[in-house]
Design a protein around this motif. Structure first.
Motif, short mmCIF file in Angstrom:
data_model
loop_
_atom_site.label_atom_id
_atom_site.label_comp_id
_atom_site.label_asym_id
_atom_site.label_seq_id
_atom_site.Cartn_x
_atom_site.Cartn_y
_atom_site.Cartn_z
N TYR B 23 0.84 -1.20 0.00
CA TYR B 23 0.00 0.00 0.00
C TYR B 23 0.87 1.25 0.00
CZ TYR B 23 -3.47 3.37 1.51
OH TYR B 23 -4.28 4.47 1.58
N ALA B 24 1.89 1.25 0.87
CA ALA B 24 2.77 2.42 0.95
C ALA B 24 3.50 2.63 -0.37
CB ALA B 24 3.77 2.25 2.09
N MET B 25 3.92 1.52 -1.00
CA MET B 25 4.67 1.66 -2.25
C MET B 25 3.82 2.26 -3.35
SD MET B 25 6.60 -1.88 -2.30
CE MET B 25 7.60 -1.93 -3.73
N ILE B 26 2.53 1.92 -3.36
CA ILE B 26 1.70 2.38 -4.48
C ILE B 26 1.12 3.76 -4.20
CG2 ILE B 26 -0.33 1.84 -5.86
CD1 ILE B 26 0.16 -1.11 -5.16
N VAL B 27 0.65 3.98 -2.97
CA VAL B 27 -0.16 5.16 -2.72
C VAL B 27 0.67 6.37 -2.31
CG1 VAL B 27 -1.95 6.10 -1.23
CG2 VAL B 27 -2.22 3.86 -2.23
N LYS B 28 1.71 6.17 -1.53
CA LYS B 28 2.44 7.32 -0.99
C LYS B 28 3.12 8.12 -2.10
CE LYS B 28 1.48 6.67 3.26
NZ LYS B 28 0.63 7.62 3.97
N GLY B 29 3.10 9.45 -1.94
CA GLY B 29 3.68 10.30 -2.97
C GLY B 29 5.13 10.64 -2.72
N LYS B 118 15.25 19.21 -6.25
CA LYS B 118 15.13 19.84 -4.93
C LYS B 118 13.82 19.49 -4.22
CE LYS B 118 19.07 21.81 -5.23
NZ LYS B 118 20.08 20.85 -4.86
N THR B 119 13.25 18.36 -4.53
CA THR B 119 12.07 17.90 -3.81
C THR B 119 11.98 16.38 -3.97
OG1 THR B 119 9.68 17.96 -3.67
CG2 THR B 119 10.62 18.33 -5.83
N LEU B 120 11.22 15.76 -3.06
CA LEU B 120 11.04 14.31 -3.17
C LEU B 120 9.58 13.93 -3.30
CD1 LEU B 120 13.67 12.96 -0.64
CD2 LEU B 120 13.75 12.86 -3.11
N GLU B 121 8.71 14.95 -3.49
CA GLU B 121 7.29 14.65 -3.69
C GLU B 121 7.07 14.36 -5.17
OE1 GLU B 121 5.09 14.39 -1.31
OE2 GLU B 121 6.49 15.02 0.25
N GLU B 122 6.42 13.20 -5.42
CA GLU B 122 6.27 12.78 -6.81
C GLU B 122 5.50 13.79 -7.65
OE1 GLU B 122 4.32 9.05 -7.23
OE2 GLU B 122 5.91 8.28 -8.52
N ASP B 123 4.40 14.33 -7.09
CA ASP B 123 3.58 15.24 -7.90
C ASP B 123 4.33 16.53 -8.20
OD1 ASP B 123 3.49 15.48 -5.22
OD2 ASP B 123 1.35 15.91 -5.06
N GLU B 124 5.13 17.01 -7.23
CA GLU B 124 5.91 18.23 -7.48
C GLU B 124 6.95 18.00 -8.57
OE1 GLU B 124 7.52 19.85 -3.87
OE2 GLU B 124 5.61 19.57 -2.83
N ILE B 125 7.56 16.81 -8.54
CA ILE B 125 8.55 16.50 -9.58
C ILE B 125 7.88 16.49 -10.95
CG2 ILE B 125 10.11 14.72 -10.45
CD1 ILE B 125 10.62 13.95 -7.55
N LEU B 126 6.66 15.92 -11.00
CA LEU B 126 5.93 15.89 -12.27
C LEU B 126 5.69 17.29 -12.78
CD1 LEU B 126 3.31 13.03 -11.95
CD2 LEU B 126 5.21 13.21 -13.54
N VAL B 127 5.29 18.20 -11.86
CA VAL B 127 5.03 19.59 -12.26
C VAL B 127 6.31 20.22 -12.80
CG1 VAL B 127 4.44 21.87 -11.38
CG2 VAL B 127 3.11 19.88 -10.67
N ILE B 128 7.43 20.01 -12.07
CA ILE B 128 8.71 20.60 -12.51
C ILE B 128 9.08 20.09 -13.89
CG2 ILE B 128 11.18 20.70 -12.04
CD1 ILE B 128 10.47 20.55 -9.06
#
Lengths: 504, 134, 97
Positions: B23-29, B118-128
């Motif tokens: 669950y953590a592997m799939i859901v966590k960002g 400079k970030t480890l959040e998946e969605d932020e990386i996608l935006v960048i």
């Protein structure tokens, strides 16, 4: 008998040389590349010796450390392994030749660890191929996986993210495999493939064995990027450094397919699959979807490497369609085995050409390729030969695969798949023709006319050109070879080893 | 029914642990959280294997007692019921090392990702990555 | 999305539990895992390897090839980390060299 020891030699040679590359690389970086090439060449020669030995003396059984199986670990080399070994080491050798210039350009200060990891990757591949023990296969699968994670991560642009995705999905795959092996161990108490094959038949109705099969299948499909589990693959192929794209799209991908076929047919046997899990029809249909899906997505891409990556998904579909049809045709696994080699040749050639374009001109977008056919005539020629072979121009290897697949389909009476093959061929023509058109025909228009006369030949260096050309010619040479009777003893031996090829 | 559940409680425990990891592997960002999920997932499999090695009825750790060593010199075989199954332990020693190595490589990749975005959040990386036009 | 993931997890867990139903009970000394290969280790390991610790004997002798692979895994991880993270020293100033 010295031949027996070849089975362990072929694993140890690249391993020892990878240590040597690190050790001697500390003093002289110039030694790394020659050492790598020596290791790859020696492995290739040993693999030829192994094939010769298997053909004359039969299957090689090597007990590591002298411990008899199932207590110790056994290396088993039969026709299937020997065939795979020759193919894998040959492609690794060509990739090694190709690597020199591209590594110098892309990763000049990382030569030592790069070649060390390259050899470790080859070690992992060979280790998986020769082993006869399920847990040992897991260990080498991880060596292979770890080296490819690191090699992909040093690529350009989105490479670290692609590598991270691969780490997560690859680990899930490996752990599912390990879990399946654990389930088998709980109900049988053995890890040796041959021993399991003997122990399993009375347990076929056991839920644990069926669960184990499903988890091993899912785990190895993840590694092989078989259709619904391919999410890591396009990014990884696209962003990896050139040499790494070539080796993972050919050698690594095919090793996973090898492991899958080996476990399905050597450990679980055909009886189990047909009578207890009846997964073959499902494999056929998923493969058909993969063939269409991969081709449609390939059409939508403008990045050449990404287009080839999606094309790989379609080609895994071709291989698995051959696997899915194996019990209902007298050809057995023949189409699948052929396409394992065929796809390796074609994809290797295409990735080499695509990376040579990037190396020389920095172009990766297909729309910018105008005039490339004149600028880099030989590389473009190799690319076009391989794409013609893939589309299915006789006597190219793609044609042979499709021919044998259609024969197998007609044999099995599942005519729907003929339509699928024709449709996917149509899609292939669409996306390869687009590239060819821009490279050769579009020269006179648009931007091309401005540069028009300015286009001069600026070919990639010999080291990058020759492996691609060899593969391009092999795409047709092997195609002709398949149509003769020469390879049939090997194919028949593999089929009969798995109990296939005879219609009950 | 109750007896059935109790007799296999180790397997239920590992399945629960594994589901938490997946669950953590799939859901966590967050990439580090994904990695922690991956570790939980691997540890659950290690627990599963090690629990397979257990034997009830007085079996002890698989190290021969002085008495049995003495017997072995006299070619008297040890009683397998006295010792736990050593093989799963051996396999898991290897699997633990593999797990650690994977974690190490994954952490190195995470450092590379952090240096780049400079970030480890998946969605932020996608935006960048979208903004940079890839 | 989360619902979909949960359904998928439940399916995976259910499948695993389905497999467990046919397992021998926990710590059953007569389970195949404890009767097929492992008794030989317990009985013969000492005479063959002269190591009282059976796990060590199996790790380093019977399945020594796996252990070699395990060491190579560590080596691979080390080389991988060097490959990924090592920077040219020039970036930090030349006086370090």
């Amino acid at each position: 008998m010295t031949y027996e020891h070849f089975a362990i030699f072929i694993v140890i040679v690249p391993l020892i040389f990878s240590f040597l590359v690190v050790l001697l690389g500390l003093f002289r970086k110039g030694l790394c590349y020659p050492l790598t090439m020596v290791a790859l060449l020696v492995s290739f020669i040993i693999s030829l010796g192994i094939l010769d030995s298997v053909m004359t003396n039969g299957t090689i059984h090597y007990h590591v450390g002298g411990w008899a199986p199932p207590w110790g670990i056994e290396l088993v080399v039969d026709y299937f392994n020997a065939f795979m070994l020759v193919m894998l080491t040959f492609i690794a050798l060509l990739t090694g030749i190709y690597a020199k210039k591209s590594v110098q350009q892309e990763l000049p200060e990382k030569i030592v660890p790069f070649y060390a990891l390259f050899l470790l990757l080859v070690t992992g591949v060979i280790g998986i191929t020769v082993t006869g023990d399920l847990f040992n296969l897991f260990v080498f699968l991880e060596i292979l996986a770890l080296s490819s994670y690191a090699l992909i991560a040093i690529g350009s642009d989105g490479a670290p993210m692609a590598a991270f995705k691969y780490v997560i999905m690859g680990t899930v795959g490996a752990c599912f495999y390990l879990l399946g092996v654990g389930y088998l161990y709980v109900v049988t108490g053995s890890l040796n493939m041959a021993d399991l094959r003997m122990l399993l038949p009375p347990l076929y109705a056991n839920g644990a064995v069926q669960t184990a099969f499903i988890f091993i299948f899912i785990g190895l499909s993840l590694k092989a990027a078989f259709f619904p589990l391919h999410a890591w693959q396009p990014d990884a192929y696209t962003y990896a450094p050139s040499t790494v794209s070539v080796i993972i799209s050919t050698v690594v991908a095919k090793t996973a397919v090898y492991a899958l076929i080996r476990v399905i047919f050597s450990v679980f046997t055909v009886d189990f699959i047909t009578l207890y899990v009846s997964i073959l029809d499902i494999i056929c249909w998923i493969s058909a979807i993969a063939m269409i899906y991969g081709s449609i997505y390939a059409i939508r891409q403008f990045n050449l490497k990404r287009m080839l990556a999606y094309s790989s998904i379609a080609n895994v579909g071709y291989i698995m369609l051959g696997v899915g049809l194996c019990t209902s045709t007298s050809l057995g696994l023949t189409p699948a085995l052929m396409h394992i080699l065929n796809d390796t040749l074609m994809k290797g050639c295409m990735f080499m050409a695509a990376c040579a374009f990037i190396y020389k001109t920095g172009l990766w977008d297909i729309r910018d390729f105008t005039g490339l056919g004149r600028k880099m005539p030989y590389t473009s020629f190799a690319f076009i030969l391989a794409s013609l072979a893939m589309i299915g121009m006789p006597p190219g290897v793609g044609f042979v695969t499709k021919l044998y697949l259609i024969i197998a389909i007609l044999d099995a009476g599942q005519y729907a798949f003929v339509a699928v093959i024709f449709f996917s061929t149509l899609l292939m023509i669409t996306y390869f023709w687009r590239v060819i058109e821009i490279m050769y025909i579009k020269v006179e228009e648009g931007e091309g006319s401005e540069k028009g006369s300015a286009i001069s030949i600026d070919e990639a260096s010999m080291g990058m050109l020759i492996p691609g050309l060899i593969l391009a010619f092999l795409c047709f040479g092997i195609g002709i070879l398949w149509l003769t009777d020469i390879p049939s003893p090997i194919l028949n031996a593999i089929n009969s080893g798995f109990g296939l090829g005879v219609i009950p | 029914m109750f007896e059935y559940i109790v007799s296999k409680f180790n397997y239920w425990a590992y399945i629960c642990l594994m589901m938490i990891g997946l669950y953590a592997m799939i859901v966590k960002g967050n990439l580090v959280k994904k990695l922690i999920g991956m570790n939980i997932f691997q540890v659950s499999i290690i627990l599963f294997y090690v629990s397979v090695g257990a034997k009830s009825g007085g079996a002890t750790v698989p190290i021969l007692t002085a008495e049995d060593i003495h017997h072995a010199h006299a070619h008297v075989l040890a009683n397998p019921l006295q010792y736990m199954n050593p093989l799963p332990h051996v396999l898991m020693l290897t699997a633990i090392v593999v797990g650690i190595a994977t974690t190490g490589v994954a952490l190195a990749i995470i450092i590379m990702i952090y240096n780049r975005y400079k970030t480890l959040e998946e969605d932020e990386i996608l935006v960048i990555r979208k903004e940079s036009g890839v | 999305m989360k619902v979909f993931v949960l359904i998928m997890l439940l399916m995976t867990g259910g499948l695993l539990a389905y497999g467990v139903k046919d397992f021998p009970g926990w710590s059953n000394p007569n389970a195949p895992a404890s009767t097929h290969v492992s008794p030989r280790y317990i009985q013969a390991a000492y005479t063959k390897t002269h190591t009282p610790n059976i796990v060590t004997a199996v790790l380093a002798d019977y399945r020594g090839y796996d252990t070699l692979g395990e060491t190579v895994v560590i080596f691979t991880a080390g080389m991988g980390v060097i490959l990924m993270l090592r920077k040219k020293r020039r970036n930090k100033g030349k006086d370090n060299v």
